[in-house]
Each structure stands twice: as structure tokens, then as C-alpha cells.
Design a protein around this motif. Structure first.
Motif, PDB file in Angstrom:
ATOM      1  N   VAL A 211      23.686  15.528  48.388  1.00 55.57           N
ATOM      2  CA  VAL A 211      24.336  15.650  49.690  1.00 55.57           C
ATOM      3  C   VAL A 211      23.321  16.172  50.701  1.00 55.57           C
ATOM      4  O   VAL A 211      22.693  17.200  50.474  1.00 55.57           O
ATOM      5  CB  VAL A 211      25.534  16.615  49.611  1.00 55.57           C
ATOM      6  N   PRO A 212      23.149  15.476  51.839  1.00 53.12           N
ATOM      7  CA  PRO A 212      22.178  15.941  52.830  1.00 53.12           C
ATOM      8  C   PRO A 212      22.635  17.209  53.528  1.00 53.12           C
ATOM      9  O   PRO A 212      23.827  17.527  53.580  1.00 53.12           O
ATOM     10  CB  PRO A 212      22.102  14.768  53.812  1.00 53.12           C
ATOM     11  N   LEU A 218      31.869  21.777  53.602  1.00 49.12           N
ATOM     12  CA  LEU A 218      32.810  21.478  52.519  1.00 49.12           C
ATOM     13  C   LEU A 218      32.192  20.545  51.496  1.00 49.12           C
ATOM     14  O   LEU A 218      32.367  20.710  50.290  1.00 49.12           O
ATOM     15  CB  LEU A 218      34.090  20.860  53.102  1.00 49.12           C
ATOM     16  N   PHE A 219      31.443  19.551  51.962  1.00 45.92           N
ATOM     17  CA  PHE A 219      30.862  18.557  51.069  1.00 45.92           C
ATOM     18  C   PHE A 219      29.457  18.945  50.617  1.00 45.92           C
ATOM     19  O   PHE A 219      28.981  18.424  49.614  1.00 45.92           O
ATOM     20  CB  PHE A 219      30.874  17.194  51.746  1.00 45.92           C
ATOM     21  N   ARG A 220      28.807  19.824  51.355  1.00 46.03           N
ATOM     22  CA  ARG A 220      27.515  20.324  50.859  1.00 46.03           C
ATOM     23  C   ARG A 220      27.725  21.191  49.631  1.00 46.03           C
ATOM     24  O   ARG A 220      26.901  21.211  48.719  1.00 46.03           O
ATOM     25  CB  ARG A 220      26.803  21.134  51.957  1.00 46.03           C
ATOM     26  N   ASP A 221      28.829  21.939  49.619  1.00 48.21           N
ATOM     27  CA  ASP A 221      29.113  22.796  48.469  1.00 48.21           C
ATOM     28  C   ASP A 221      29.441  21.975  47.224  1.00 48.21           C
ATOM     29  O   ASP A 221      29.098  22.343  46.115  1.00 48.21           O
ATOM     30  CB  ASP A 221      30.284  23.733  48.788  1.00 48.21           C
ATOM     31  N   SER A 222      30.131  20.851  47.424  1.00 47.88           N
ATOM     32  CA  SER A 222      30.471  19.969  46.306  1.00 47.88           C
ATOM     33  C   SER A 222      30.770  18.590  46.849  1.00 47.88           C
ATOM     34  O   SER A 222      31.560  18.432  47.781  1.00 47.88           O
ATOM     35  CB  SER A 222      31.688  20.497  45.534  1.00 47.88           C
ATOM     36  N   VAL A 223      30.165  17.578  46.266  1.00 46.26           N
ATOM     37  CA  VAL A 223      30.373  16.205  46.716  1.00 46.26           C
ATOM     38  C   VAL A 223      31.670  15.620  46.154  1.00 46.26           C
ATOM     39  O   VAL A 223      32.161  14.601  46.641  1.00 46.26           O
ATOM     40  CB  VAL A 223      29.178  15.325  46.297  1.00 46.26           C
ATOM     41  N   TRP A 224      32.275  16.269  45.180  1.00 44.98           N
ATOM     42  CA  TRP A 224      33.447  15.715  44.509  1.00 44.98           C
ATOM     43  C   TRP A 224      34.642  15.504  45.439  1.00 44.98           C
ATOM     44  O   TRP A 224      35.320  14.472  45.341  1.00 44.98           O
ATOM     45  CB  TRP A 224      33.836  16.582  43.315  1.00 44.98           C
ATOM     46  N   PRO A 225      34.962  16.447  46.353  1.00 50.48           N
ATOM     47  CA  PRO A 225      36.067  16.153  47.282  1.00 50.48           C
ATOM     48  C   PRO A 225      35.801  14.912  48.128  1.00 50.48           C
ATOM     49  O   PRO A 225      36.722  14.143  48.416  1.00 50.48           O
ATOM     50  CB  PRO A 225      36.138  17.422  48.147  1.00 50.48           C
ATOM     51  N   LEU A 226      34.559  14.705  48.534  1.00 48.24           N
ATOM     52  CA  LEU A 226      34.209  13.517  49.313  1.00 48.24           C
ATOM     53  C   LEU A 226      34.427  12.253  48.488  1.00 48.24           C
ATOM     54  O   LEU A 226      34.941  11.254  48.992  1.00 48.24           O
ATOM     55  CB  LEU A 226      32.759  13.598  49.776  1.00 48.24           C
ATOM     56  N   ILE A 227      34.056  12.295  47.218  1.00 43.15           N
ATOM     57  CA  ILE A 227      34.256  11.147  46.333  1.00 43.15           C
ATOM     58  C   ILE A 227      35.742  10.829  46.193  1.00 43.15           C
ATOM     59  O   ILE A 227      36.166   9.673  46.303  1.00 43.15           O
ATOM     60  CB  ILE A 227      33.635  11.437  44.950  1.00 43.15           C
ATOM     61  N   ALA A 228      36.557  11.875  45.974  1.00 40.11           N
ATOM     62  CA  ALA A 228      37.991  11.662  45.784  1.00 40.11           C
ATOM     63  C   ALA A 228      38.644  11.115  47.046  1.00 40.11           C
ATOM     64  O   ALA A 228      39.472  10.196  46.986  1.00 40.11           O
ATOM     65  CB  ALA A 228      38.665  12.967  45.361  1.00 40.11           C
ATOM     66  N   VAL A 229      38.289  11.672  48.205  1.00 39.95           N
ATOM     67  CA  VAL A 229      38.898  11.222  49.465  1.00 39.95           C
ATOM     68  C   VAL A 229      38.477   9.792  49.782  1.00 39.95           C
ATOM     69  O   VAL A 229      39.304   8.965  50.193  1.00 39.95           O
ATOM     70  CB  VAL A 229      38.519  12.175  50.619  1.00 39.95           C
ATOM     71  N   THR A 230      37.204   9.487  49.593  1.00 44.14           N
ATOM     72  CA  THR A 230      36.715   8.138  49.905  1.00 44.14           C
ATOM     73  C   THR A 230      37.390   7.089  49.031  1.00 44.14           C
ATOM     74  O   THR A 230      37.909   6.086  49.524  1.00 44.14           O
ATOM     75  CB  THR A 230      35.192   8.057  49.725  1.00 44.14           C
TER      76      THR A 230
END
Length: 488
Positions: A211-212, A218-230
Motif C-alpha cells: 500500500v503506498p 485506514l488502508f495503509r494500516d491494512s489492505v484487507w478492508p480495501l480488498i473486501a470493499v472493492t
């Protein structure tokens, strides 16, 4: 013989014709019910969520689009629709018989969808309000004016949805799908993306890029929420899948077009599909063949979903991601101004095309908001009829009540302090992940309610089981991500 099997429904339209190039074109013309599913999901996810994923993560998560198209656009849609085409019975009529309190699963699915309605409409309307405020009033923070415009946008969409018939809605969504496919593909070609990187990202299933630093905390701490939402937002919410069998019945595909449909439904309500479906191998093949439009429709819908979703993410990766990496405008491409900021994709091609972008986005969002009231009303009406068959249920009256509820729930969200990520993650967990996951398990259950000769091929069953496992994992991640957001 009152218990004799029913004869197969007669083949209709292109299916009854011998093979020819003209038949192929007429089969393409059968694309319709899945167009509504694609249009609804495109407006809800691709214009808002998918672009920002490309802006933050480049091409690295394109495989999520492919996975969502296969699991949701193909498997969930196909299993639910196919049961109705083969049996002639709506899924709700069978699911209401599950062990436990009558209709408990149907109540749960309705609750998940309508519970997410407020945040879903708010997450669509607030960026739309920002966009229209930008167009009408120019740049700057217009505060309450943006919320007023968003509220008016919702009210207008709900009011105009009331007199819309299914036939006109289907035609409208097919046109919108065509505009979106053409517009997004042309736009993607013109921004000259890195096609090798895009191809690599599309098939690198399971690869999670770093994660850049420019991404939100929120997404720098963990990319998993971004994956789930996308992945959750690609493909739409659960009710769009649940009403697909109803759209099939309106077209009369498979056994839903049987001349003795009333007798079929009575025998289905009193027993199982095996009580009236024939066992003669030739008749079995004829019924399976009559369900052929489902395969074409689902395939075309999934292709539209894949192409448009991938095009939006590729455009974000090609134009916005380099800006983020270079440290330009790092506060953009997030929150309510996301739609307005995305105009940079088209501005990178030519400034005059920005208005084309605005029109495409408004058309996509309008198609979504126009479709949802009918989708809600059809789903609720069908399930209420299954739960309380002795009562009379009027779909138009139910739609009026639902429109009033949606307006109140959306206004409460729009005028609250709830932020964009909390809205999208609430919708994602309730309706686009958990709800769709339950729908996939329901589709597998329905498949086994059919006689063995009518069930899906073994390889399709494996795809359905794999989809259920994947959607279960995504739902778990979505739950964890929402909890992290609400408790931070």
C-alpha cells in the motif's frame, strides 16, 4: 393421471431455430435481465469504489475484478436463475420451506438488503451531490448545499421510478450498459495504460501489492478492508441477485413459460420438483436446452461487469496512480469529492472530454438509482407471497412503502456525520458480501432440490462451491474491516 410428469415447455424464439449466424445475433438480443444486474452494480461500485482502488494501488488488484465477475456475476446469478428456469418455481417458494421458523432466511435476506439501503443510497448520493454542486456552483465547499442537492437527487430518482415498468427499465439499462461499455473502453484506450501490467494484475490472483504512503490511513494500516470493499462492490447487492429469477419468469424462459404453469406451481408448493419434472432422458435434455437463455444472459452480464469494472480500475491506475506516487494532490480521490476528482482521467485525454465523463457518471448513477426501487419491491413482494401465500400483496403498494423508507433512511445518513468509508463498509458487509454469500449457499441448496438429472455439471458445481468459500472469506474480512472502522 394427476401425478404424471409435465411435458417440457416448448422452445421459443432463437432456441427453436436451427443454427445459423442470424441465430447467434438473435441470441445476443436475448440479453436483458442481467443488464439490470450489471447496470445496478456498475453505478454502485465502479464509478466510486473501483477507480479509487486503481488510483491507490495501480494495476495490482485487477484480479479482484475477475474474481468478482466469476463468483458473483456468473455463479451466484446462474445458480439462482437456473433453478427457476429448470423447475419453473421461484427460489423463495422453496427456501421458505427450510427447517426452522417459516421464512427465516427470506426475512434475513430482506433485512440485510434494506438495512444497507440508507448507507448505500447515501454513499451514492453524497458524491453525486458534490459533483452536481461543482457543475452548477463551481469549486469550493458548499456544505449544506451539497447535501440538499443529494437529497433532491434521491427524491427525484425515487419519484420517477414509481411509474417505470420492467420492460422500459430493461430497455433503459441495456442502453446504459452499451453507453458505459463503449465510453469506458474508448476512454481506457485513449489514456494509453500499461497493458502488460494490466494483464499481469488481472491474472495475479491472490497477489497483494504494498500500500503506498499516499493511501488513506485506514488502508495503509491494512489492505484487507480495501480488498473486501472493492470485491464486494463489484457485482452489486444481494437483492439484485435474488430478483433475477423473477426477471427470468417475466421472459418465460425454461419451465417458467410452460402453458400449465399454474398447475406446475401448485404441484411445486405441495411437494418437490421431482414430483412433476419428467425423467425421460430426451425430455430432460429438452428442458435443459430450454434453460439456455440463462447461460447467454449471465455470460453477457458478466462480460459487461468485467469489462466496465476493469476499464474503470485501469483508467484510475493509468492516470491517477502516477499522480499519487509523485505526491500530487494526495488529499484527492477520497471521500465525497471522489467523482469530481475523477474528471482528471478524461482531462488527461482532452479537457473537452470532461463533460463526457460527467454525463457518463450521471447516467450510470441514475441507472442504479432508477433500478433499485423496482428491485427492492420485486424481492420483498415475492418473499412475502412465499411466507404468507394466503394474503394478497400488491407490488406497487410495497414499492411506495419502500421508497418512503429508502428516502428517510438515506436522508438520515446524508445529514449525519457518518463518513464515506463507514458508509461503504457497512453496505459492503451487509448487502454486497454477507448477503451475496448467503445467496450463493442458497443457490447450491436449490441445485440439490432438483432431481439428479437436472442438476448442474460437476465442474459447475465445483465452481459454485469455490465461489461460496471465497465469498465466505470476503464476508469475514468485511466484518472485521467494518468493526475496525466503527471502533477506531
Amino acid at each position: 393421471m394427476p401425478n404424471a410428469p409435465l411435458a417440457p415447455a416448448p422452445l421459443r424464439g432463437p432456441l427453436a431455430e436451427p443454427w445459423s449466424p442470424g441465430k447467434l445475433l438473435r441470441l445476443l438480443g436475448m440479453f436483458g435481465p442481467a443488464a439490470i444486474l450489471a447496470s445496478v452494480s456498475i453505478g454502485a461500485g465502479e464509478t466510486i469504489v473501483v477507480v479509487r482502488t486503481g488510483a491507490w494501488m495501480g494495476y495490482g488488484l485487477l484480479w479482484l475484478i475477475l474474481l468478482a465477475a466469476l463468483t458473483k456475476g456468473v455463479c451466484v446469478t446462474y445458480f439462482l436463475g437456473r433453478y427457476t428456469a429448470i423447475s419453473g418455481e421461484a427460489p423463495g417458494q422453496r427456501l421458505v420451506k427450510l427447517p426452522g421458523p417459516r421464512g427465516w432466511l427470506l426475512f434475513l435476506l430482506i433485512a440485510l438488503e434494506l438495512g444497507a439501503a440508507g448507507p448505500l443510497w447515501g454513499a451514492l448520493a453524497r458524491p453525486s451531490g458534490e459533483l452536481m454542486s461543482y457543475l452548477l456552483l463551481g469549486g469550493g465547499d458548499h456544505g449544506y448545499t451539497n447535501r440538499l442537492i443529494a437529497t433532491a437527487f434521491i427524491a427525484f430518482a425515487l419519484l420517477l421510478s414509481l411509474p417505470t415498468s420492467y420492460r422500459s427499465l430493461e430497455k433503459q439499462q441495456v442502453i446504459i450498459c452499451g453507453i458505459l461499455v463503449a465510453g469506458t473502453c474508448i476512454g481506457t484506450l485513449l489514456v494509453r495504460p500499461d497493458w502488460f501490467a494490466a494483464w499481469q494484475g488481472l491474472f495475479s490472483i491472490g497477489h497483494i501489492p504494498s500500500v503506498p504512503a499516499t493511501a488513506p490511513p485506514l488502508f495503509r494500516d491494512s489492505v484487507w478492508p480495501l480488498i473486501a470493499v472493492t470485491m464486494g462492490y463489484v457485482g452489486g447487492s444481494v437483492m439484485t441477485y435474488l430478483v433475477y429469477p423473477d426477471f427470468i419468469a417475466l421472459h418465460g424462459w425454461g419451465m417458467t413459460g410452460h402453458p400449465q404453469r399454474e398447475e406446475l406451481l401448485q404441484r411445486a408448493a405441495a411437494g418437490m420438483p421431482a414430483d412433476y419434472l419428467p425423467t425421460d432422458p430426451e425430455q430432460v435434455q429438452e428442458i435443459r436446452r430450454a434453460s439456455g437463455p440463462i447461460r447467454w444472459d449471465v455470460a453477457f452480464g458478466a462480460i459487461v461487469l468485467l469489462v466496465v469494472s476493469a476499464a474503470f480500475m485501469i483508467a484510475g491506475a493509468a492516470v491517477l496512480y502516477p499522480k499519487q506516487q509523485a505526491g500530487e494532490d494526495i488529499a484527492k480521490f477520497d471521500g465525497w469529492g471522489l467523482l469530481t476528482d475523477q474528471a482528471e482521467i478524461w482531462n488527461a485525454i482532452h479537457p473537452s472530454l470532461v463533460w463526457v465523463y460527467y454525463l457518463c457518471v450521471v447516467a450510470a448513477l441514475w441507472g442504479t438509482l432508477q433500478s433499485y426501487p423496482d428491485v427492492y419491491a420485486r424481492g420483498v413482494t415475492e418473499y412475502f407471497r412465499a411466507i404468507w401465500p394466503q394474503r394478497q400483496w400488491n407490488q406497487r403498494n410495497i414499492q411506495l412503502v419502500i421508497c418512503a423508507y429508502v428516502f428517510a433512511a438515506a436522508c438520515a445518513v446524508i445529514w449525519s456525520s457518518m463518513d464515506f468509508d463507514a458508509m461503504t463498509q457497512t453496505v459492503n458487509f451487509l448487502a454486497t458480501s454477507l448477503g451475496v454469500c448467503i445467496a450463493m449457499f442458497a443457490g447450491l441448496y436449490l441445485n440439490f432440490q432438483l432431481p439428479p438429472a437436472y442438476r448442474t455439471r460437476w465442474w459447475m458445481l465445483l465452481c459454485g462451491v469455490a465461489s461460496a468459500v471465497i465469498l465466505t472469506g470476503v464476508s469475514s474480512i468485511a466484518c472485521w474491516g467494518l468493526w475496525q472502522t466503527l471502533t477506531k
